[in-house]
Enzyme design. Structure first.
Site, PDB file in Angstrom:
ATOM      1  N   GLN A 183       0.841  -1.206   0.000  1.00  0.00           N
ATOM      2  CA  GLN A 183       0.000   0.000   0.000  1.00  0.00           C
ATOM      3  C   GLN A 183       0.872   1.251   0.000  1.00  0.00           C
ATOM      4  O   GLN A 183       1.528   1.557   1.003  1.00  0.00           O
ATOM      5  CB  GLN A 183      -0.865  -0.021   1.274  1.00  0.00           C
ATOM      6  CG  GLN A 183      -1.758   1.168   1.476  1.00  0.00           C
ATOM      7  CD  GLN A 183      -2.253   1.272   2.912  1.00  0.00           C
ATOM      8  OE1 GLN A 183      -1.604   0.764   3.831  1.00  0.00           O
ATOM      9  NE2 GLN A 183      -3.378   1.909   3.126  1.00  0.00           N
TER      10      GLN A 183
ATOM     11  N   SER B  44       1.075   6.422   2.680  1.00  0.00           N
ATOM     12  CA  SER B  44       1.749   7.400   3.546  1.00  0.00           C
ATOM     13  C   SER B  44       2.982   8.001   2.876  1.00  0.00           C
ATOM     14  O   SER B  44       3.664   7.334   2.103  1.00  0.00           O
ATOM     15  CB  SER B  44       2.216   6.733   4.844  1.00  0.00           C
ATOM     16  OG  SER B  44       1.147   6.115   5.494  1.00  0.00           O
TER      17      SER B  44
ATOM     18  N   SER C 169       4.711  -1.389   4.174  1.00  0.00           N
ATOM     19  CA  SER C 169       4.876  -2.788   4.577  1.00  0.00           C
ATOM     20  C   SER C 169       4.933  -3.666   3.331  1.00  0.00           C
ATOM     21  O   SER C 169       4.168  -3.452   2.382  1.00  0.00           O
ATOM     22  CB  SER C 169       3.706  -3.247   5.442  1.00  0.00           C
ATOM     23  OG  SER C 169       3.513  -2.355   6.507  1.00  0.00           O
TER      24      SER C 169
ATOM     25  N   GLU D 218      -9.076  -1.653   5.774  1.00  0.00           N
ATOM     26  CA  GLU D 218      -7.793  -1.844   6.479  1.00  0.00           C
ATOM     27  C   GLU D 218      -8.027  -1.965   7.981  1.00  0.00           C
ATOM     28  O   GLU D 218      -7.474  -2.835   8.643  1.00  0.00           O
ATOM     29  CB  GLU D 218      -6.856  -0.658   6.195  1.00  0.00           C
ATOM     30  CG  GLU D 218      -5.548  -0.751   6.977  1.00  0.00           C
ATOM     31  CD  GLU D 218      -4.531   0.318   6.589  1.00  0.00           C
ATOM     32  OE1 GLU D 218      -4.932   1.375   6.063  1.00  0.00           O
ATOM     33  OE2 GLU D 218      -3.336   0.104   6.829  1.00  0.00           O
TER      34      GLU D 218
ATOM     35  N   GLU E 250      -5.228   8.298  18.004  1.00  0.00           N
ATOM     36  CA  GLU E 250      -5.800   9.643  18.180  1.00  0.00           C
ATOM     37  C   GLU E 250      -6.729   9.969  17.004  1.00  0.00           C
ATOM     38  O   GLU E 250      -7.835  10.489  17.179  1.00  0.00           O
ATOM     39  CB  GLU E 250      -4.682  10.706  18.263  1.00  0.00           C
ATOM     40  CG  GLU E 250      -3.820  10.632  19.517  1.00  0.00           C
ATOM     41  CD  GLU E 250      -2.779   9.513  19.458  1.00  0.00           C
ATOM     42  OE1 GLU E 250      -2.543   8.949  18.374  1.00  0.00           O
ATOM     43  OE2 GLU E 250      -2.212   9.193  20.528  1.00  0.00           O
TER      44      GLU E 250
HETATM   45  C1  LIG Z   1       4.010  -1.038  11.450  1.00  0.00           C
HETATM   46  C2  LIG Z   1       3.508   0.005  10.487  1.00  0.00           C
HETATM   47  C3  LIG Z   1       3.154  -0.367   9.200  1.00  0.00           C
HETATM   48  C4  LIG Z   1       2.691   0.581   8.289  1.00  0.00           C
HETATM   49  N1  LIG Z   1       2.405   0.188   7.014  1.00  0.00           N
HETATM   50  C5  LIG Z   1       2.016   1.105   6.097  1.00  0.00           C
HETATM   51  C6  LIG Z   1       1.795   0.729   4.738  1.00  0.00           C
HETATM   52  O1  LIG Z   1       1.952  -0.445   4.362  1.00  0.00           O
HETATM   53  N2  LIG Z   1       1.438   1.672   3.851  1.00  0.00           N
HETATM   54  C7  LIG Z   1       1.257   2.980   4.214  1.00  0.00           C
HETATM   55  O2  LIG Z   1       0.889   3.773   3.367  1.00  0.00           O
HETATM   56  N3  LIG Z   1       1.468   3.380   5.496  1.00  0.00           N
HETATM   57  C8  LIG Z   1       1.856   2.485   6.436  1.00  0.00           C
HETATM   58  N4  LIG Z   1       2.092   2.869   7.737  1.00  0.00           N
HETATM   59  C9  LIG Z   1       2.028   4.307   8.053  1.00  0.00           C
HETATM   60  C10 LIG Z   1       0.871   4.729   8.949  1.00  0.00           C
HETATM   61  O3  LIG Z   1      -0.353   4.678   8.256  1.00  0.00           O
HETATM   62  C11 LIG Z   1       1.198   6.143   9.445  1.00  0.00           C
HETATM   63  O4  LIG Z   1       2.369   6.047  10.239  1.00  0.00           O
HETATM   64  C12 LIG Z   1       0.080   6.740  10.250  1.00  0.00           C
HETATM   65  O5  LIG Z   1      -1.022   7.034   9.446  1.00  0.00           O
HETATM   66  C13 LIG Z   1       0.513   8.020  11.003  1.00  0.00           C
HETATM   67  O6  LIG Z   1       1.120   8.925  10.145  1.00  0.00           O
HETATM   68  P1  LIG Z   1       2.523   9.579  10.528  1.00  0.00           P
HETATM   69  O7  LIG Z   1       3.471   8.472  10.855  1.00  0.00           O
HETATM   70  O8  LIG Z   1       2.887  10.510   9.430  1.00  0.00           O
HETATM   71  O9  LIG Z   1       2.270  10.385  11.872  1.00  0.00           O
HETATM   72  P2  LIG Z   1       1.632  11.837  11.993  1.00  0.00           P
HETATM   73  O10 LIG Z   1       0.417  11.922  11.161  1.00  0.00           O
HETATM   74  O11 LIG Z   1       2.699  12.853  11.762  1.00  0.00           O
HETATM   75  O12 LIG Z   1       1.187  11.865  13.510  1.00  0.00           O
HETATM   76  C14 LIG Z   1       2.102  12.210  14.568  1.00  0.00           C
HETATM   77  C15 LIG Z   1       1.293  12.261  15.872  1.00  0.00           C
HETATM   78  O13 LIG Z   1       0.308  13.327  15.797  1.00  0.00           O
HETATM   79  C16 LIG Z   1      -1.006  12.807  16.088  1.00  0.00           C
HETATM   80  N5  LIG Z   1      -2.008  13.489  15.273  1.00  0.00           N
HETATM   81  C17 LIG Z   1      -1.923  13.769  13.941  1.00  0.00           C
HETATM   82  N6  LIG Z   1      -3.062  14.376  13.539  1.00  0.00           N
HETATM   83  C18 LIG Z   1      -3.886  14.447  14.609  1.00  0.00           C
HETATM   84  C19 LIG Z   1      -5.204  14.957  14.813  1.00  0.00           C
HETATM   85  N7  LIG Z   1      -5.910  15.520  13.809  1.00  0.00           N
HETATM   86  N8  LIG Z   1      -5.747  14.869  16.057  1.00  0.00           N
HETATM   87  C20 LIG Z   1      -5.034  14.315  17.085  1.00  0.00           C
HETATM   88  N9  LIG Z   1      -3.769  13.825  16.949  1.00  0.00           N
HETATM   89  C21 LIG Z   1      -3.213  13.888  15.732  1.00  0.00           C
HETATM   90  C22 LIG Z   1      -0.910  11.338  15.712  1.00  0.00           C
HETATM   91  O14 LIG Z   1      -1.895  10.582  16.393  1.00  0.00           O
HETATM   92  C23 LIG Z   1       0.498  10.969  16.128  1.00  0.00           C
HETATM   93  O15 LIG Z   1       0.548  10.694  17.513  1.00  0.00           O
HETATM   94  C24 LIG Z   1       2.558   1.937   8.675  1.00  0.00           C
HETATM   95  C25 LIG Z   1       2.903   2.311   9.991  1.00  0.00           C
HETATM   96  C26 LIG Z   1       3.368   1.368  10.886  1.00  0.00           C
HETATM   97  C27 LIG Z   1       3.727   1.795  12.274  1.00  0.00           C
END
Ligand SMILES: Cc1cc2nc3c(=O)[nH]c(=O)nc-3n(C[C@H](O)[C@H](O)[C@H](O)COP(=O)(O)OP(=O)(O)OC[C@H]3O[C@@H](n4cnc5c(N)ncnc54)[C@H](O)[C@@H]3O)c2cc1C
Length: 394
Positions: A113, A116, A148, A231, A364
């Site tokens: 996928q 992100s 992933s 998902e 969150e």
């Molecule tokens: C093990 C693992 C596998 C993954 N696999 C995939 C994959 O296969 N494909 C893919 O596309 N993605 C994948 N991801 C990515 C995942 O979807 C993102 O990490 C996730 O959506 C959070 O985005 P970010 O890491 O940019 O954090 P951010 O969006 O930057 O968030 C940082 C912090 O701010 C908080 N926050 C952000 N916005 C808000 C809000 N509006 N209100 C309250 N709090 C908020 C969040 O909760 C978090 O604590 C994977 C992640 C992990 C850990």
């Protein structure tokens, strides 16, 4: 013709007679099962199903398991099964369904996928990967992250920006990306477990034929909602037997190691055991709702409790095991094909479950979704809804 449990049982018997599992090559058996419509019985005829009620899948699965038939190793191909397939089924053309669904279900082709990005996770609609129209296709440039299984994948579901001049949700289009295209570069990212399940993916002049677009140009956000809702269900709502999930290993340790027991740990374990069982039964109820159609935002609730429980239970297990619970035996960078919570040690469970509250939408953000979409509470203020994506502050 109505397909009921008796009819499915009859067809399963026919499959087993025509392709005795112990004498048939695994892939050949799985292909025959798909062609018999016994792969996912609720899918349409010709696409691995028979248009039967989804709940009847259990009849087929139980009879095939009892006969020693191979399954398609659903954990290894979870993204394809749980996310790509329902999206292709809903938005794909007939050619796309015919091309992608059979090798996906059989497990010959792994999917990943590409959603992100470094600047777009929770705020996924802010994504900046660009797809520009050229002839009968698209040229894609950008960077994805946390992907992933990208290193195993043949295909990816990809969302990219096709129109920067409209507000962020409106200018996105959904594609199927060929991971063997020379412009796709996959680099491992190491996790807290030391392993690299996921990757960063660089897309440089990747050419995607227009025939691999899913849904209309500019409608990618709506298409992506189908993927994201599925998902959450596939991460948080898997069918497991009682004590089948994270609660299993700690319960077993409790029974086998009386010397570790204390009254306080007992009380906490009982509370978590009950919560795990309630979550499991809620998953059953959610699956019954799915019989009636696509998952709704309730899947967000399931995924929330899955993440919280996994983290609390694995934390308690480390505490129960004392010093021995802190051991982690393998820091070499491995590239595991699947997440195996129950077959690994307590240290792995503790570390890996940290990602459960991030992957598939952070807890969150899921709380926001439950508040707004399920409970009908007022939405968060959004100041960027009517601003063209190119004018957003970055
Ligand atoms: C093990 C693992 C596998 C993954 N696999 C995939 C994959 O296969 N494909 C893919 O596309 N993605 C994948 N991801 C990515 C995942 O979807 C993102 O990490 C996730 O959506 C959070 O985005 P970010 O890491 O940019 O954090 P951010 O969006 O930057 O968030 C940082 C912090 O701010 C908080 N926050 C952000 N916005 C808000 C809000 N509006 N209100 C309250 N709090 C908020 C969040 O909760 C978090 O604590 C994977 C992640 C992990 C850990």
């Amino acid at each position: 013709m109505t397909i009921d449990a008796a009819e499915l049982s009859r067809r399963t018997g026919e499959l087993l007679t025509a392709h005795p599992p112990l004498e048939t090559d695994r892939t050949a058996f799985l292909k025959a099962r798909f062609d018999a419509g016994l792969a996912w019985v609720h899918y349409p005829e010709g696409l691995g199903g028979l248009g039967a009620p989804r709940a009847l899948q259990a009849v087929v699965d139980a009879e095939l398991a009892a006969a020693g038939a191979p399954d398609n190793d659903p954990r290894r191909i979870g993204i394809g099964l749980g996310m790509a397939a329902p999206t292709i089924l809903k938005y794909g053309t007939e050619e796309q369904k015919q091309q992608f669904l059979r090798p996906l279900w059989v497990g010959e082709e792994v999917w990943c996928q590409l959603f992100s990005e470094p600047g777009a996770g929770s705020d996924l609609a802010a994504l900046g990967t660009r797809a520009v129209r050229e002839g009968d296709g698209w040229i894609v440039n950008g960077q994805k992250v946390w992907t992933s299984s990208a290193h195993l994948a043949r295909w990816a579901i990809l969302i990219a920006r096709t129109d920067p001049d409209v507000p962020k949700h409106a200018g996105i289009t959904y594609f199927v990306c060929d991971m063997t295209d020379p412009g796709v570069e996959v680099r491992p990212l190491r996790q807290i477990t030391g392993e690299a399940e996921f990757n960063e993916v660089f897309l440089t002049d990747v050419r995607i034929p227009d025939a691999h677009r899913l849904g209309e140009v500019g409608d990618g956000w709506r298409v992506a909602q189908t993927t994201l809702m599925n998902e959450r269900v596939s991460i948080g709502g898997m069918r497991i037997p009682r004590e089948g999930g994270m609660i299993g290993p700690i319960s077993q340790t409790w029974r086998e190691r009386p010397e570790l027991r204390t009254h306080d740990l007992h009380q906490r374990l009982l509370k978590l055991w009950v919560e795990a069982e309630v979550a499991r039964l809620s998953g059953e109820r959610l699956r019954q709702q799915l019989v009636a159609g696509q998952p709704g935002h309730e899947g967000a609730g399931m995924k929330l409790s899955f993440a919280r429980l996994n983290q609390e239970i694995s934390g308690l297990e480390v505490e129960l095991r004392g010093e021995e619970g802190l051991l982690y035996d393998d820091w070499t960078m491995r590239r595991p094909e699947l997440v195996d919570f129950t077959g690994r040690d307590a240290g792995y469970r503790y570390l890996r479950s940290k990602g459960n509250s991030i992957e598939g939408g952070t807890s969150e953000v899921l709380l926001n979704i439950v508040a707004e979409r399920v409970l009908g509470l007022p939405a968060e203020p959004r100041t960027d809804k009517d601003v063209a994506w190119k004018d957003l502050a970055r």
